[in-house]
Motif scaffolding. Structure first.
Motif, mmCIF file in Angstrom:
data_model
loop_
_atom_site.group_PDB
_atom_site.id
_atom_site.type_symbol
_atom_site.label_atom_id
_atom_site.label_comp_id
_atom_site.label_asym_id
_atom_site.label_seq_id
_atom_site.Cartn_x
_atom_site.Cartn_y
_atom_site.Cartn_z
ATOM 1 N N ASP A 62 0.831 -1.206 0.000
ATOM 2 C CA ASP A 62 0.000 0.000 0.000
ATOM 3 C C ASP A 62 0.864 1.255 0.000
ATOM 4 O OD1 ASP A 62 -2.064 -1.805 0.166
ATOM 5 O OD2 ASP A 62 -2.654 -1.278 2.217
ATOM 6 N N THR A 63 1.906 1.232 0.826
ATOM 7 C CA THR A 63 2.789 2.396 0.926
ATOM 8 C C THR A 63 3.569 2.612 -0.357
ATOM 9 O OG1 THR A 63 3.013 2.005 3.306
ATOM 10 C CG2 THR A 63 4.599 3.494 2.292
ATOM 11 N N LEU A 64 4.048 1.515 -0.965
ATOM 12 C CA LEU A 64 4.784 1.629 -2.224
ATOM 13 C C LEU A 64 3.891 2.222 -3.307
ATOM 14 C CD1 LEU A 64 7.274 1.107 -3.955
ATOM 15 C CD2 LEU A 64 6.463 -1.240 -4.292
ATOM 16 N N ALA A 65 2.661 1.756 -3.392
ATOM 17 C CA ALA A 65 1.725 2.298 -4.378
ATOM 18 C C ALA A 65 1.475 3.785 -4.129
ATOM 19 C CB ALA A 65 0.411 1.524 -4.336
ATOM 20 N N TYR A 66 1.408 4.160 -2.850
ATOM 21 C CA TYR A 66 1.211 5.574 -2.490
ATOM 22 C C TYR A 66 2.378 6.425 -2.991
ATOM 23 C CZ TYR A 66 0.994 9.723 0.508
ATOM 24 O OH TYR A 66 0.983 11.009 0.976
ATOM 25 N N TYR A 67 3.602 5.919 -2.826
ATOM 26 C CA TYR A 67 4.761 6.655 -3.323
ATOM 27 C C TYR A 67 4.720 6.789 -4.844
ATOM 28 C CZ TYR A 67 7.263 6.892 1.123
ATOM 29 O OH TYR A 67 7.649 7.194 2.411
ATOM 30 N N TYR A 68 4.345 5.723 -5.525
ATOM 31 C CA TYR A 68 4.216 5.800 -6.983
ATOM 32 C C TYR A 68 3.185 6.860 -7.371
ATOM 33 C CZ TYR A 68 7.020 1.697 -8.289
ATOM 34 O OH TYR A 68 8.065 0.820 -8.532
ATOM 35 N N LEU A 69 2.076 6.900 -6.653
ATOM 36 C CA LEU A 69 1.040 7.893 -6.945
ATOM 37 C C LEU A 69 1.596 9.301 -6.789
ATOM 38 C CD1 LEU A 69 -2.067 8.240 -7.548
ATOM 39 C CD2 LEU A 69 -2.337 8.519 -5.080
ATOM 40 N N ASN A 70 2.330 9.543 -5.709
ATOM 41 C CA ASN A 70 2.906 10.869 -5.476
ATOM 42 C C ASN A 70 3.929 11.260 -6.528
ATOM 43 O OD1 ASN A 70 1.370 11.528 -3.278
ATOM 44 N ND2 ASN A 70 2.914 11.019 -1.756
ATOM 45 N N ALA A 71 4.520 10.256 -7.169
ATOM 46 C CA ALA A 71 5.482 10.509 -8.235
ATOM 47 C C ALA A 71 4.800 10.559 -9.608
ATOM 48 C CB ALA A 71 6.560 9.434 -8.230
ATOM 49 N N ASN A 72 3.464 10.573 -9.610
ATOM 50 C CA ASN A 72 2.671 10.573 -10.854
ATOM 51 C C ASN A 72 2.962 9.351 -11.726
ATOM 52 O OD1 ASN A 72 1.249 13.046 -10.422
ATOM 53 N ND2 ASN A 72 3.111 14.164 -10.951
ATOM 54 N N MET A 73 3.312 8.256 -11.077
ATOM 55 C CA MET A 73 3.547 6.995 -11.785
ATOM 56 C C MET A 73 2.321 6.109 -11.561
ATOM 57 S SD MET A 73 7.558 6.664 -10.631
ATOM 58 C CE MET A 73 8.023 5.297 -11.694
ATOM 59 N N HIS A 74 1.233 6.477 -12.247
ATOM 60 C CA HIS A 74 -0.069 5.873 -11.955
ATOM 61 C C HIS A 74 -0.158 4.417 -12.391
ATOM 62 C CE1 HIS A 74 -0.964 10.322 -12.319
ATOM 63 N NE2 HIS A 74 -1.227 10.038 -11.063
#
Length: 238
Positions: A62-74
Motif C-alpha cells: 500500500d505504501t509503495l503504491a502511495y509513493y508511486y502515486l505521489n510521483a505521478n507513476m499511476h
C-alpha cells in the motif's frame, strides 16, 4: 562423525544465510528511512521495493503504491495494487487506486473505488468525484443521487479547485454541484437547453470566476442556436 559434521555444516550455513538476510533487510530499512528523511521519493521507492521482495506485507504494498502515486507513476501504482474492487482493502489502498484510475482515464474502474471510499466516510468532495465519473459513464441516476447529496450537505466555505485554466482557481463546491446539475439535465434531455443553461447560470452567480461553467454555457448556447436554425436542402432552400 561425518553425519554430525554435515549436520553442523548445514546449521552453520542456515545461520549464515539468516544473518545475511537480516543484514540485507537492515540495510534497506536504513536506506528507506534515509530516503524518506531526504524527501527522495525515487529512493524511497527503491528501498521499499527491496523490502517488499525480502519481506512482503500488504502495508508495504500500500505504501509503495502511495509513493508511486505521489510521483505521478499511476500505472506503477495500479500494477502494485491491482485495479479490482476490494471492499477489504485499506483506506490508503482504495484511495490510491481511485486517484490513479481516474488519472489513467478509467472512469468505469475509478468509480468503484470512490464508491468504497464514500461508503466508508461520506463527504461532498467524494460525492463530486462520483458525480463527475458517473456522468462520464452515463450513469445518470447515480450522478443525480450524489448531486442531491452534495447540494444538501455542502457548506458555504467549502471550496473545490479547478485546474483546466491557468492559473488554477477554486469555486464554492455548492456552485460546482449546481454546474453538474446543469450537465445532468442536459444529459437527460439534449433538447432542453434552457433548463441546463439556467442551472449553470446559478452556478456562475455563486462563483463569478467559474471559467469552466462559462465555457460550457457558451457551448450550450451555440448548440441551442444551431438547433433553432431552419434546415435547408441541398439547393440552399431555393
Amino acid at each position: 562423525m561425518k553425519k554430525i559434521a554435515f549436520a553442523l555444516a548445514g546449521m552453520v550455513s542456515l545461520t549464515a544465510a539468516a544473518q545475511s538476510d537480516a543484514s540485507i533487510k537492515n540495510h534497506y530499512e536504513s536506506f528507506y528511512q534515509q530516503m524518506k528523511s531526504q524527501g527522495d521519493i525515487r529512493g524511497a521507492i527503491d528501498g521499499l521495493t527491496h523490502l517488499l521482495v525480502l519481506e512482503p506485507t500488504q502495508a508495504r504494498k500500500d505504501t509503495l503504491a502511495y509513493y508511486y502515486l505521489n510521483a505521478n507513476m499511476h500505472n506503477q501504482a495500479i500494477n502494485v495494487l491491482g485495479a479490482e474492487k476490494d471492499t477489504d482493502a485499506s483506506d490508503l489502498a482504495v484511495e490510491v487506486k481511485a486517484i490513479a484510475l481516474k488519472s489513467l482515464n478509467q472512469p468505469q474502474l475509478a468509480v468503484q473505488q470512490f464508491d468504497i471510499l464514500f461508503s466508508r466516510q461520506p463527504d461532498v468532495f467524494k460525492a463530486y468525484e462520483l458525480v463527475d465519473l458517473n456522468l462520464q459513464i452515463g450513469k445518470i441516476a447515480e450522478a443525480e443521487t450524489y448531486i442531491k447529496y452534495g447540494l444538501e450537505n455542502a457548506k458555504d466555505d467549502e471550496m473545490l479547485p479547478f485546474y483546466e485554466a491557468k492559473p488554477p482557481y477554486q469555486v464554492p463546491i455548492k456552485a460546482a454541484f449546481k454546474y453538474q446539475e446543469g450537465l445532468l439535465k442536459y444529459n437527460q434531455d439534449k433538447t432542453n437547453f434552457d433548463q441546463a443553461i439556467s442551472l449553470i447560470d446559478e452556478a456562475i452567480v455563486m462563483a463569478p470566476n467559474f471559467a469552466l461553467a462559462k465555457r460550457i454555457k457558451e457551448l450550450l448556447l451555440k448548440q441551442k442556436e444551431a438547433a433553432q436554425q431552419p434546415a435547408t436542402g441541398e439547393d440552399g432552400g431555393k
